[in-house]
Structure formats: structure tokens, C-alpha cells
Design an enzyme around this catalytic site. Structure first.
Site, PDB file in Angstrom:
ATOM      1  N   GLY A  28       0.801  -1.260  -0.344  1.00 43.13           N
ATOM      2  CA  GLY A  28       0.050   0.024  -0.202  1.00 43.13           C
ATOM      3  C   GLY A  28       0.750   1.427  -0.025  1.00 43.13           C
ATOM      4  O   GLY A  28       0.330   2.307   0.561  1.00 43.13           O
ATOM      5  N   GLY A  33       1.204  10.988  -0.232  1.00 41.56           N
ATOM      6  CA  GLY A  33       0.324  11.316   1.087  1.00 41.56           C
ATOM      7  C   GLY A  33       0.133  10.345   2.182  1.00 41.56           C
ATOM      8  O   GLY A  33      -0.500  10.737   3.181  1.00 41.56           O
ATOM      9  N   SER A 178      -6.514   0.254  13.658  1.00 39.16           N
ATOM     10  CA  SER A 178      -7.148   1.393  13.481  1.00 39.16           C
ATOM     11  C   SER A 178      -7.746   1.944  14.678  1.00 39.16           C
ATOM     12  O   SER A 178      -8.600   2.946  14.769  1.00 39.16           O
ATOM     13  CB  SER A 178      -8.264   1.675  12.370  1.00 39.16           C
ATOM     14  OG  SER A 178      -7.383   1.870  11.232  1.00 39.16           O
ATOM     15  N   TYR A 192     -14.647  -2.268   8.382  1.00 35.88           N
ATOM     16  CA  TYR A 192     -13.343  -1.846   8.276  1.00 35.88           C
ATOM     17  C   TYR A 192     -12.910  -2.302   9.760  1.00 35.88           C
ATOM     18  O   TYR A 192     -11.833  -3.039   9.962  1.00 35.88           O
ATOM     19  CB  TYR A 192     -12.952  -0.472   7.946  1.00 35.88           C
ATOM     20  CG  TYR A 192     -11.820   0.076   8.029  1.00 35.88           C
ATOM     21  CD1 TYR A 192     -10.728  -0.487   7.243  1.00 35.88           C
ATOM     22  CD2 TYR A 192     -11.260   0.689   9.208  1.00 35.88           C
ATOM     23  CE1 TYR A 192      -9.440   0.089   7.460  1.00 35.88           C
ATOM     24  CE2 TYR A 192     -10.081   1.132   9.289  1.00 35.88           C
ATOM     25  CZ  TYR A 192      -8.966   0.875   8.304  1.00 35.88           C
ATOM     26  OH  TYR A 192      -7.795   1.406   8.434  1.00 35.88           O
TER      27      TYR A 192
END
Length: 281
Positions: A28, A33, A178, A192
Site C-alpha cells: 500500500g 500522502g 485503526s 473495516y
């Protein structure tokens, strides 16, 4: 040779390039950014050779759009700490169950036949919702990319390490979560958060499984990081919830991940580590 209770002076003096001669795959890493790009730059600056995985079609579907891959690669090459290190890039749709093992094989071959560091940074954005909005297709898409592909990458990486003539130091796996276990959870991203939570839960199990190969396994929660996905009043309100008054930047978690890849972190394994800058939830 038994470990001494205190390092010798020679052991305390470290190479200024702590990853000299090591190789790394960062998934990834297709946007300047993003966190993956920042991680790749840190690893390269520390002396590692780096393989940059990307899946541009995913980025093209997102509001922020894709990036120029040649500039991504150039941005990593410009910080190479070791003149003998290399930066290579290649595509891969990790929703395909055959691709993770292929990617490990391709990256290892491109980096001289060995792979020391695996940073599974990729994730599926979008295709999610609140509890009343999700469906089986959403859950399956996130499972395939956010969890299944990571486990298959780790499996293929473990097989590569097990095939070495003898265990080699420097083996590292870093996964990403996360903060779904923090206060408030992530009620607007059910699919997610479920899949990222599965990686957090698997961390210690994977660390135990790979320990015999001298591989550490850790998972990093980077907290809210400015990767160009949010602006305006909400952006400012979130910035105010950090003691420093700013969002996390991609290089903030990248510094932690790069340190975990060094020999200094060889005793850290099986942990989920928060890198949130004191974020107040």
C-alpha cells in the site's frame, strides 16, 4: 553465547544505518500522502532495500485520486542511506487470494532472494457503513483485503524465513490496525473496524508462531493521521483534540515502524502499539 546483563561498549555503538543490508516489502505504498510511502522512506533512509507494493485502481476510485508512481519511487530513492540499496515497485490486487504469496516471492527475488521486513500497510477504503447499512458483500470485501490478504502475506513470509539454512536475525512483521478498540470505537466503519480488530487479536498468536524463526510480529495503531482525506471544520476540530494541536503526520507512525524494524526492537513482539500523540477521544 549467553547474553550479558549489560551490553559491551562495542555493542552500544550502533551503525548509523541500522537497516544496512536488510530488505523490506511495504504494501500500500502508492501515494506520497500515505503512511506506506512515509514508512518506505524511513526504511530506505535507515539503509534498507525496499519493494513498494501498489494497487493504483483502488486509489483512482477514492476522492484523493491516484499518484504518479514514478514520483513515489523517486521520493523513496532520494533518501536511500546505503548506496548499495535498491528501490523496486510492483502492482498487486491483494483481494485475489493468489496474489499475497506471489507478491512475497516477487519482492524477495527483486531484493536479492531474501526478505527481512514485511510491513502490511494496505487497506480497503470505502465500501462500508454503520450497522444498519452493511451487508455481506461489504464484509467480504473488507475481509479479503484488510485481513485475509495480510494473513496470507504473513504465511508466505514465514515459509520464506523457514526455508533459510538457519534462522536469521532481523525478521520483522508489522501490521496496521485503526484504534477500533479505543473509546467510542468506529461505529461508522463497521466492516473495516471488524477486520482491523481481527489483526490486532491475531498479533500475539502470529508472534508465537514466527518466534522460532527469529521474527518479531507487532501491530501499530497510528491514530488519526493526515493522509489527505479530510479538510474543513471537522479537520480543525480533530486537530484540537491532540495536545500538540495538530493531526498525526504520516512520518509519525513511520518513525515507530522503522524503529520496530531495527535490532534495537528485537525484544518487542506480540504487541499492539498505539501511536496516537495523546489524542483525546
Amino acid at each position: 553465547m549467553p547474553q550479558l546483563p549489560h551490553p559491551t561498549p562495542g555493542q552500544l555503538r550502533r551503525d548509523p544505518l541500522p537497516l544496512r543490508g536488510r530488505t523490506a516489502l511495504v504494501t500500500g505504498a502508492s501515494r506520497r500522502g500515505g503512511i506506506g510511502y512515509a514508512v518506505a522512506r524511513r526504511l530506505a533512509a535507515y539503509g534498507a532495500s525496499v519493494y513498494l507494493h501498489h494497487h493504483v485502481p483502488h486509489d483512482d476510485e477514492m476522492p484523493w485520486g491516484g499518484d504518479r508512481l514514478e514520483e513515489v519511487v523517486a521520493g523513496v530513492r532520494e533518501v536511500l542511506g546505503d548506496p548499495e540499496a535498491v528501490v523496486v515497485d510492483g502492482p498487486g490486487d491483494l483481494s485475489d487470494p493468489a496474489v499475497p504469496a506471489q507478491l512475497i516471492e516477487t519482492a524477495a527475488a527483486a531484493l536479492g532472494g531474501r526478505l527481512d521486513i514485511l510491513v502490511a500497510n494496505h487497506a480497503l477504503s470505502g465500501s462500508d457503513g454503520q450497522l444498519h447499512e452493511i451487508d455481506a458483500a461489504m464484509l467480504d470485501r473488507h475481509w479479503a483485503v484488510d485481513t485475509r490478504s495480510v494473513l496470507l502475506l504473513v504465511q508466505a513470509y514465514a515459509r520464506l524465513r523457514a526455508a533459510l539454512p538457519e534462522p536469521a536475525p532481523g525478521g520483522r512483521v508489522v501490521m496496521m490496525t485503526s484504534g477500533q478498540d479505543q473509546a467510542g470505537g468506529m461505529p461508522h466503519e463497521i466492516a473495516y473496524s471488524l477486520q482491523k480488530g481481527a489483526l490486532a487479536s491475531a498479533t500475539r498468536t502470529l508472534a508465537t508462531a514466527l518466534g522460532e524463526h527469529l521474527v518479531t510480529v507487532n501491530t501499530v495503531n497510528p491514530g488519526p493521521v493526515d493522509t489527505d482525506y479530510l479538510t474543513g471544520e471537522i479537520y480543525d476540530a480533530i486537530a484540537d483534540r491532540f495536545p500538540a494541536g495538530r493531526w498525526g503526520m504520516p512520518d509519525d507512525p513511520a518513525r515507530l515502524i522503522a524503529w520496530l524494524a531495527t535490532d534495537e526492537a528485537e525484544w518487542i513482539t506480540g504487541n499492539v502499539i498505539d501511536s496516537e500523540g495523546g489524542f483525546r477521544r
